[in-house]
Design a protein around this motif. Structure first.
Motif, short mmCIF file in Angstrom:
data_model
loop_
_atom_site.label_atom_id
_atom_site.label_comp_id
_atom_site.label_asym_id
_atom_site.label_seq_id
_atom_site.Cartn_x
_atom_site.Cartn_y
_atom_site.Cartn_z
N LEU A 38 0.64 -1.32 -0.04
CA LEU A 38 -0.27 -0.11 -0.13
C LEU A 38 1.03 1.27 -0.10
O LEU A 38 0.65 2.27 -0.75
N ARG A 39 1.95 1.27 0.64
CA ARG A 39 2.70 2.41 0.90
C ARG A 39 3.38 2.79 -0.57
O ARG A 39 3.88 1.71 -1.05
N GLU A 40 3.45 3.80 -0.86
CA GLU A 40 4.22 4.45 -2.01
C GLU A 40 5.64 4.55 -2.10
O GLU A 40 6.33 4.00 -2.96
N THR A 41 6.11 4.58 -0.99
CA THR A 41 7.64 4.53 -0.64
C THR A 41 8.19 3.40 0.30
O THR A 41 7.61 3.32 1.52
N TRP A 42 8.63 2.40 -0.30
CA TRP A 42 8.81 1.25 0.67
C TRP A 42 10.07 1.28 1.15
O TRP A 42 11.14 0.34 0.81
N THR A 43 10.41 2.19 2.06
CA THR A 43 11.74 2.07 3.03
C THR A 43 11.32 1.78 4.16
O THR A 43 10.28 2.00 4.75
N GLY A 44 12.43 1.58 5.02
CA GLY A 44 12.35 1.10 6.23
C GLY A 44 12.17 2.54 7.12
O GLY A 44 12.53 3.58 6.73
N MET A 45 11.19 2.22 8.11
CA MET A 45 11.15 3.49 9.20
C MET A 45 10.79 2.81 10.56
O MET A 45 10.56 1.70 10.75
N THR A 105 19.98 -13.19 20.83
CA THR A 105 19.00 -12.00 20.77
C THR A 105 19.84 -11.02 19.73
O THR A 105 21.23 -10.80 20.00
N MET A 106 19.17 -10.21 19.17
CA MET A 106 19.90 -9.03 18.54
C MET A 106 18.92 -7.71 18.39
O MET A 106 17.91 -7.72 18.59
N GLY A 107 19.67 -6.72 19.05
CA GLY A 107 18.95 -5.57 18.76
C GLY A 107 19.12 -4.85 17.41
O GLY A 107 20.29 -4.89 16.89
N ALA A 108 18.04 -4.22 16.71
CA ALA A 108 18.34 -3.73 15.42
C ALA A 108 17.59 -2.43 15.41
O ALA A 108 16.34 -2.50 15.83
N LEU A 109 17.77 -1.71 14.37
CA LEU A 109 17.01 -0.67 13.85
C LEU A 109 15.93 -1.24 12.89
O LEU A 109 16.37 -2.08 12.08
N ARG A 110 14.57 -0.95 13.21
CA ARG A 110 13.77 -1.66 12.19
C ARG A 110 13.96 -1.10 10.77
O ARG A 110 13.79 -1.69 9.78
N SER A 111 14.29 0.20 10.74
CA SER A 111 14.75 0.86 9.23
C SER A 111 16.03 -0.11 8.57
O SER A 111 15.92 -0.44 7.48
N ASP A 112 16.95 -0.46 9.41
CA ASP A 112 18.00 -1.28 8.73
C ASP A 112 17.16 -2.72 8.53
O ASP A 112 17.65 -3.12 7.42
N LEU A 113 16.42 -3.24 9.11
CA LEU A 113 15.95 -4.64 8.61
C LEU A 113 15.14 -4.53 7.72
O LEU A 113 15.54 -5.42 6.63
#
Ligand SMILES: Cc1cc2nc3c(=O)[nH]c(=O)nc-3n(C[C@H](O)[C@H](O)[C@H](O)COP(=O)(O)OP(=O)(O)OC[C@H]3O[C@@H](n4cnc5c(N)ncnc54)[C@H](O)[C@@H]3O)c2cc1C
Length: 384
Positions: A38-45, A105-113
């Motif tokens: 649905l999103r126009e821009t498919w980047t991580g956020m 476990t790993m902590g990550a930025l959602r935008s990186d994933l």
């Protein structure tokens, strides 16, 4: 003997973690995939995410783990701290739910994933359609072959062997196939903020005994961490409405230690997120005809065990594996998938809800969050 897979062409609705991992897994096995987002821009956020070993295992299965490891922060233990001053109560090793060769476990930025997943999906040759959605789903037999004719928002149609709704907790696909269940608020809300990572932060830490239900954080990159505060529901959820750092500073009064340092760094301009926590567990089956919903569209748990994304990624890998097994057919795979996934996601959802309940009512005579947490993670060490 028929050794053809159950599907040659699949349409996936939604490009979050579930839809991306599924598209990738299917494309890697030679299936033609159309991904409608649905999103126009498919980047991580978005904010940070805590990924348990079983999520990492699913990411390894689709080949994105090495890249994720270069950006995220792996760790193998959890530290419990006292809320008022951040003094250490206990340090616990966490079970390796993805196997001993992976971090627990790993902590990550959602935008990186998300960025890693979207790049991999494109590279795998998935036909990605952005800024659109599905408006009609019709199971029909054409020239003697069962399949689904899907109409997109621009009026064009696609003919596929299977539709998978991976469009999240408010899934439209779910509604389109006549499943009326929807999410419900659990009774607590969560504040989240990305902040500078103090040098001393080397694993996830959780603060107990403070004025709110629970506070904690995880390191998510070399220089960033993700902090959260769980509390009672405010009168409404205001996801994505802009900076509210001042309000979070107010709500988190009484927390010391590293959480206190993060709190001190909050200003009115700091972008924070507050939302009600919701849950859903669809009655079975999660499919109608040749359309199935998976991931948060079928089951979404409060983030008390940090297993939501893991359950989503496991759904995706398992479904792709079953659909592409030699000689499989859709009519058999969909119920078999349900049978395989239901006990595991039901256990995670039930235990996450129990933990949420005990956070909200800590005086419950049977409250024993450590036991439930340990039991859940140990059970998840079994293969998905
Ligand atoms: C506050 C909070 C904290 C969490 N923390 C963790 C954590 O630390 N660890 C963890 O493992 N899990 C966590 N989770 C759970 C995890 O984020 C989710 O389980 C997971 O992201 C769901 O992925 P999904 O792809 O199924 O759905 P979504 O992420 O919701 O993705 C759905 C996608 O479908 C698209 N879409 C929606 N409608 C349509 C439509 N009609 N047509 C086409 N596209 C559509 C959306 O734009 C989106 O891209 C957390 C959840 C919450 C709410």
């Amino acid at each position: 003997m028929d050794v053809s897979p159950a599907v040659n062409r699949v349409l996936v609705v939604g490009g979050g973690i579930t839809g991306s991992v599924l598209s990738l897994a299917l494309a890697q096995k030679g299936v033609e995939v159309v991904l409608v987002e649905l999103r126009e821009t498919w980047t991580g956020m978005g904010h940070g995410i805590t990924l348990q070993g079983n999520a990492l295992k699913a990411f390894r299965d689709v080949g994105i783990l090495d890249e994720l490891m270069t950006r995220g922060v792996p760790f193998d233990h959890l530290r419990l701290k006292a809320a008022h001053d951040g003094s250490v109560i206990a340090e616990l090793p966490t079970p390796h739910t993805g196997g001993d060769d992976l971090p627990s476990t790993m902590g990550a930025l959602r935008s990186d994933l998300a960025d890693i997943l979207t790049a991999a999906v494109h590279a795998a040759g998935v036909d990605v359609r952005l800024g659109t959605t599905v408006t009609a789903i019709d199971d029909t037999v054409v020239e003697g072959r069962a399949g689904v004719t899907v109409t997109l928002a621009d009026g064009t149609t696609e003919r596929v062997d299977l539709v998978v709704g991976a469009d999240g907790i408010r899934s439209q696909t779910r509604a389109m196939i006549g499943i009326e269940q929807g999410p419900r608020p659990v009774g607590m809300g969560i504040w989240r903020v990305v902040a500078k990572r103090p040098a001393a932060m080397d694993c996830a830490e959780v603060y107990y005994g403070g004025p709110k239900f629970k506070a904690g954080y995880s390191p998510i990159s070399d220089d960033l961490c993700y902090a959260y505060l769980l509390e009672e529901n405010l009168d409404r959820s205001f996801v994505g409405e802009g900076p509210k750092g001042g309000l979070l500073k107010e709500r988190s009064a009484g927390y010391g230690g590293i959480w206190g340092e993060i709190r001190e760094s909050l200003t009115d301009d700091t972008l924070v997120n507050y939302q009600w926590i919701e849950a859903i567990m669809l009655d079975e089956p999660w499919f109608r005809g040749r359309t199935i919903v998976v991931g948060d569209a079928a089951h979404a748990c409060p983030p008390l065990i940090a297993q939501g994304a893991a359950m989503c990624a496991e759904d995706a890998v398992v479904l792709a594996e079953m659909l592409t097994a030699p000689g499989a057919d859709v009519e058999t795979v969909l119920p078999a998938f349900m049978e395989r996934r239901l006990p595991r996601v039901t256990m995670v959802l039930g235990n996450s809800l129990q933990l949420a309940e005990w956070e909200m009512h800590p005086d419950s005579p049977d409250a024993d969050p450590g036991r439930i947490m340990g039991q859940t993670l140990n059970a998840l060490c079994a293969p998905a």
